[in-house]
Design an enzyme around this catalytic site. Structure first.
Site, PDB file in Angstrom:
ATOM      1  N   HIS A 114       0.777  -0.785  -0.152  1.00 25.31           N
ATOM      2  CA  HIS A 114      -0.024  -0.098   0.135  1.00 25.31           C
ATOM      3  C   HIS A 114       0.488   1.248   0.046  1.00 25.31           C
ATOM      4  CE1 HIS A 114      -3.930   2.517   1.496  1.00 25.31           C
ATOM      5  NE2 HIS A 114      -2.926   3.192   0.866  1.00 25.31           N
ATOM      6  N   GLU A 136      -2.616  -1.458  -3.476  1.00 26.58           N
ATOM      7  CA  GLU A 136      -4.029  -0.599  -2.666  1.00 26.58           C
ATOM      8  C   GLU A 136      -2.592   0.541  -2.802  1.00 26.58           C
ATOM      9  OE1 GLU A 136      -5.162  -3.861   0.510  1.00 26.58           O
ATOM     10  OE2 GLU A 136      -4.141  -1.707   1.043  1.00 26.58           O
ATOM     11  N   HIS A 144      -8.017  -6.197   7.444  1.00 25.03           N
ATOM     12  CA  HIS A 144      -7.820  -4.989   8.565  1.00 25.03           C
ATOM     13  C   HIS A 144      -8.167  -5.017   9.654  1.00 25.03           C
ATOM     14  CE1 HIS A 144      -6.683  -0.689   9.251  1.00 25.03           C
ATOM     15  NE2 HIS A 144      -7.003  -0.888  10.249  1.00 25.03           N
TER      16      HIS A 144
END
Length: 250
Positions: free
Chosen positions: A43, A72, A200
């Protein structure tokens, strides 16, 4: 079976805290793949607080032909310095999946999904461009979001359920309501023709209950907890432990 994609951002955080090249992000990804991980996730952010564009390029080469590569990021964040922007990185490195996340520089970590009523008109052409370069597109969404079906209308292939609230509820000892909301949202997504990913704050402790409660999840992206657990047990044994949790829910 659900694919485990190991997020290596935290390896880059540790490297950047000292400078230099150690620990090596590529070496950590190699260990995860050796242990059986089905994917590697990164990410990158414009402030380059952890993963840098050079890491993305290195990992794309390392993962190619061996596992899935998932990038991401916030598609609305403009280029800055050495960060060329999410779309440019995707075009350059051709990951199997691009996961779009509405994070900002001020966020320590991603903490909410898209509002597709508000963001949909801006997302639609970006999704089309990402798919043009061969990436599967997933949108980061809150469990219980009222606009899940709109993700399919915008051209997305999957959603990624934001599982932070579930993890918090699990830690507090009562995850039933949060789990039911995740399951309901996943069912709505599949009814609209979307695949379902999740991520997450998932950990060895809460992953099994999540996958049993939300069957049919295609991929889980796990980084923070996995890297933290690996400090005690080692990276390869920790990845194998996650794969055992996933296998036990089949």
């Amino acid at each position: 079976m659900t694919v485990l994609s190991v997020n290596v951002n935290k390896i880059a955080v540790l490297r950047n805290s000292r400078g230099g090249d150690e620990p090596r992000v590529g070496q950590a990804a190699e260990a995860a793949l050796r242990a059986g991980a089905g994917g590697i996730t990164v990410h990158p952010r414009p402030d380059q607080r952890h993963i840098r564009p050079a890491d993305v390029r290195e990992l794309a080469r390392l993962v190619e032909g061996r596992a899935e590569f998932n990038i991401e990021g916030n598609p609305f964040a403009p280029p800055r310095g050495d960060y060329p922007g999410l779309l440019a990185l995707v075009w350059e490195t051709r990951p199997q999946q691009a996961t779009l996340v509405p994070d900002s520089d001020g966020q320590i970590t991603s903490d909410h999904g898209f509002d597709l009523i508000r963001d949909g008109p801006r997302l639609r052409p970006l999704i089309a461009e990402l798919k043009e370069c061969g990436a599967r597109v997933s949108l980061f969404m809150d469990a219980g979001a009222p606009d899940i079906a709109l993700a399919a209308e915008l051209g997305a292939d999957r959603i990624e359920l934001y599982t932070g609230p579930y993890a918090e509820a699990f830690a507090a000892g009562d995850a039933a309501q949060a789990l039911a909301l995740c399951r309901q949202t996943a069912e709505q997504a599949r009814a609209a023709g979307l695949g379902v990913n999740a991520g997450h704050d998932l950990s060895q402790a809460n992953l099994g209950e999540f996958l049993r409660g939300v069957p049919g999840v295609l991929e889980v992206s796990i980084g923070h907890a996995l890297v933290g657990e690996a400090l005690y047990a080692g990276l390869e044994p920790t990845v194998r432990a996650y794969l055992a949790v996933i296998a036990a829910t089949r």
